[in-house]
Design a protein around this motif. Structure first.
Motif, PDB file in Angstrom:
ATOM      1  N   MET A  57       0.853  -0.901  -0.345  1.00 46.97           N
ATOM      2  CA  MET A  57       0.104  -0.061   0.103  1.00 46.97           C
ATOM      3  C   MET A  57       0.766   1.046   0.303  1.00 46.97           C
ATOM      4  O   MET A  57       0.947   2.034  -0.682  1.00 46.97           O
ATOM      5  CB  MET A  57      -0.526  -0.139   1.375  1.00 46.97           C
ATOM      6  CG  MET A  57      -1.549   1.355   1.522  1.00 46.97           C
ATOM      7  SD  MET A  57      -2.590   1.325   2.978  1.00 46.97           S
ATOM      8  CE  MET A  57      -0.931   2.159   3.931  1.00 46.97           C
ATOM      9  N   PHE A  58       2.212   0.962   0.499  1.00 47.72           N
ATOM     10  CA  PHE A  58       2.902   2.592   0.368  1.00 47.72           C
ATOM     11  C   PHE A  58       3.697   3.381  -0.673  1.00 47.72           C
ATOM     12  O   PHE A  58       3.856   3.914  -0.573  1.00 47.72           O
ATOM     13  CB  PHE A  58       3.635   2.479   2.075  1.00 47.72           C
ATOM     14  CG  PHE A  58       3.417   3.173   3.228  1.00 47.72           C
ATOM     15  CD1 PHE A  58       2.632   4.355   3.440  1.00 47.72           C
ATOM     16  CD2 PHE A  58       2.816   1.845   4.040  1.00 47.72           C
ATOM     17  CE1 PHE A  58       2.376   4.264   5.128  1.00 47.72           C
ATOM     18  CE2 PHE A  58       1.974   2.224   5.780  1.00 47.72           C
ATOM     19  CZ  PHE A  58       1.928   3.524   5.616  1.00 47.72           C
ATOM     20  N   GLY A  59       3.790   1.584  -0.974  1.00 46.23           N
ATOM     21  CA  GLY A  59       4.373   1.297  -1.985  1.00 46.23           C
ATOM     22  C   GLY A  59       3.592   1.508  -2.501  1.00 46.23           C
ATOM     23  O   GLY A  59       3.857   3.016  -4.182  1.00 46.23           O
ATOM     24  N   PHE A  60       2.783   1.509  -3.466  1.00 41.76           N
ATOM     25  CA  PHE A  60       1.338   2.345  -4.470  1.00 41.76           C
ATOM     26  C   PHE A  60       1.201   3.814  -4.346  1.00 41.76           C
ATOM     27  O   PHE A  60       1.294   4.384  -5.189  1.00 41.76           O
ATOM     28  CB  PHE A  60       0.532   1.097  -4.309  1.00 41.76           C
ATOM     29  CG  PHE A  60      -0.886   1.693  -4.875  1.00 41.76           C
ATOM     30  CD1 PHE A  60      -0.650   1.065  -6.333  1.00 41.76           C
ATOM     31  CD2 PHE A  60      -1.834   2.667  -5.174  1.00 41.76           C
ATOM     32  CE1 PHE A  60      -1.824   1.603  -7.500  1.00 41.76           C
ATOM     33  CE2 PHE A  60      -2.423   3.123  -5.966  1.00 41.76           C
ATOM     34  CZ  PHE A  60      -2.965   2.148  -7.160  1.00 41.76           C
ATOM     35  N   VAL A  61       0.843   4.609  -2.823  1.00 41.10           N
ATOM     36  CA  VAL A  61       1.210   5.611  -2.840  1.00 41.10           C
ATOM     37  C   VAL A  61       1.992   6.260  -2.691  1.00 41.10           C
ATOM     38  O   VAL A  61       2.108   6.998  -3.494  1.00 41.10           O
ATOM     39  CB  VAL A  61       0.455   5.891  -1.484  1.00 41.10           C
ATOM     40  CG1 VAL A  61       0.386   6.920  -1.295  1.00 41.10           C
ATOM     41  CG2 VAL A  61      -0.477   5.070  -1.080  1.00 41.10           C
ATOM     42  N   ALA A  62       3.257   5.851  -2.716  1.00 45.01           N
ATOM     43  CA  ALA A  62       4.458   6.638  -3.595  1.00 45.01           C
ATOM     44  C   ALA A  62       4.897   6.931  -4.415  1.00 45.01           C
ATOM     45  O   ALA A  62       5.420   7.649  -5.095  1.00 45.01           O
ATOM     46  CB  ALA A  62       5.946   5.982  -2.161  1.00 45.01           C
ATOM     47  N   VAL A  63       5.006   5.454  -5.100  1.00 47.94           N
ATOM     48  CA  VAL A  63       4.666   5.528  -6.852  1.00 47.94           C
ATOM     49  C   VAL A  63       3.438   6.972  -7.265  1.00 47.94           C
ATOM     50  O   VAL A  63       4.073   7.535  -8.800  1.00 47.94           O
ATOM     51  CB  VAL A  63       4.622   4.100  -7.336  1.00 47.94           C
ATOM     52  CG1 VAL A  63       4.796   4.599  -9.264  1.00 47.94           C
ATOM     53  CG2 VAL A  63       6.086   3.538  -7.050  1.00 47.94           C
TER      54      VAL A  63
END
Length: 283
Positions: A190-196
């Protein structure tokens, strides 16, 4: 098990840590006993979570509908100098939709951070969050409807209801158990998705967008991934609420649960709306 969801980490009960005897409650003293002698208190239950979630989603829908109806017809038919029928955009109403979406998005984002890290949940702030998200959802939905045609909003709404109902059914029927490893992977993704997506948004300001937030093939792939993450986050939400009820949290914490569900449901709706818009645009 420790929760990594920022919405629920402020409460030990949502992390499966039973505190002390919960015969009566006041504001949760996180990390210590909860005591209260006042009236109108009780434990959080499935019914109280459903009621509070219904209130927040109801407010969101009412505000979104008010935005949709209140902005009127953005497109109107007229004739050009040659007498041909043309459709023009009411720039004032289009600008209003844009402004409302920005206010709702940024206001909702700020309140989501406040509600996520607030030690004592505030029902008023949860309601305010729902209202601001209603501005954003209503304005954005109308823009998508105007740009991609009828059916995208209806399809996204139906799809969201089906996703929530289907996930809940699978969670109960298959008795899905949320392990620490599962939770860690979902939160990490989830955090990776938001960061991207945030990186792509920043690059877009400088005309260097990769296309993660666009309406091409890469944008479709990202929305499909986002939808999958939304479903996994919903499973975490169900698990967190069960833990909170088992821990005997006060009824006030139902508002925290309602806030968590609202965040996830909006996430799922937006991803579905984007998927349907991209598919409609590629027809």
């Amino acid at each position: 098990m420790q929760s990594s969801n920022p919405v629920f980490t402020r409460s030990e009960g949502f992390n499966g840590k039973n505190q002390t005897s919960y015969a009566s409650f006041d504001q949760p003293a996180y990390g210590g006993p909860i005591t209260h002698t006042g009236a109108g208190t009780g434990r959080m239950t499935i019914d109280s979570v459903v009621q509070k979630t219904g209130i927040t989603l109801g407010i969101l829908v009412v505000v979104a509908a008010a935005v949709w109806i209140g902005t009127g017809d953005v497109l109107h038919n007229t004739q050009d100098i040659h007498g041909n029928d043309v459709t023009k955009v009411d720039t004032d109403k289009a600008q209003l939709l844009y402004t409302l979406s920005i206010v709702g998005a940024f206001g909702g984002f700020i309140l989501s951070l406040v509600n996520s890290f607030k030690r004592v949940i505030s029902p008023a702030l949860v309601i305010a969050y729902a209202a601001l998200e209603g501005l954003f959802v209503g304005a954005m939905s109308k823009v998508f409807q105007l740009q991609f045609g009828g059916g995208v909003v209806t399809g996204a709404v139906i799809g969201t209801i089906a996703a929530v109902a289907g996930t809940l059914a699978a969670y109960k029927i298959f008795d899905i158990q949320v392990s620490n490893k599962f939770r860690t992977w979902v939160i990490g993704m989830m955090f990776g998705f938001v960061a991207v997506t945030l990186l792509d948004a920043v690059l877009g300001i400088f005309k260097s967008s990769i296309g993660f937030n666009g309406f091409g093939g890469l944008g479709l792939l990202m929305s499909v991934v986002g939808l999958g993450l939304g479903v996994l986050m919903l499973i975490l939400d169900f698990d967190f609420v069960e833990r909170g009820i088992a821990a005997g949290l006060p009824e006030r914490e139902s508002w925290r649960a309602a806030f968590g569900f609202t965040v996830t449901i909006i996430w799922i709706y937006i991803e579905l709306l984007r998927i349907l818009a991209i598919l409609r645009g590629n027809d």
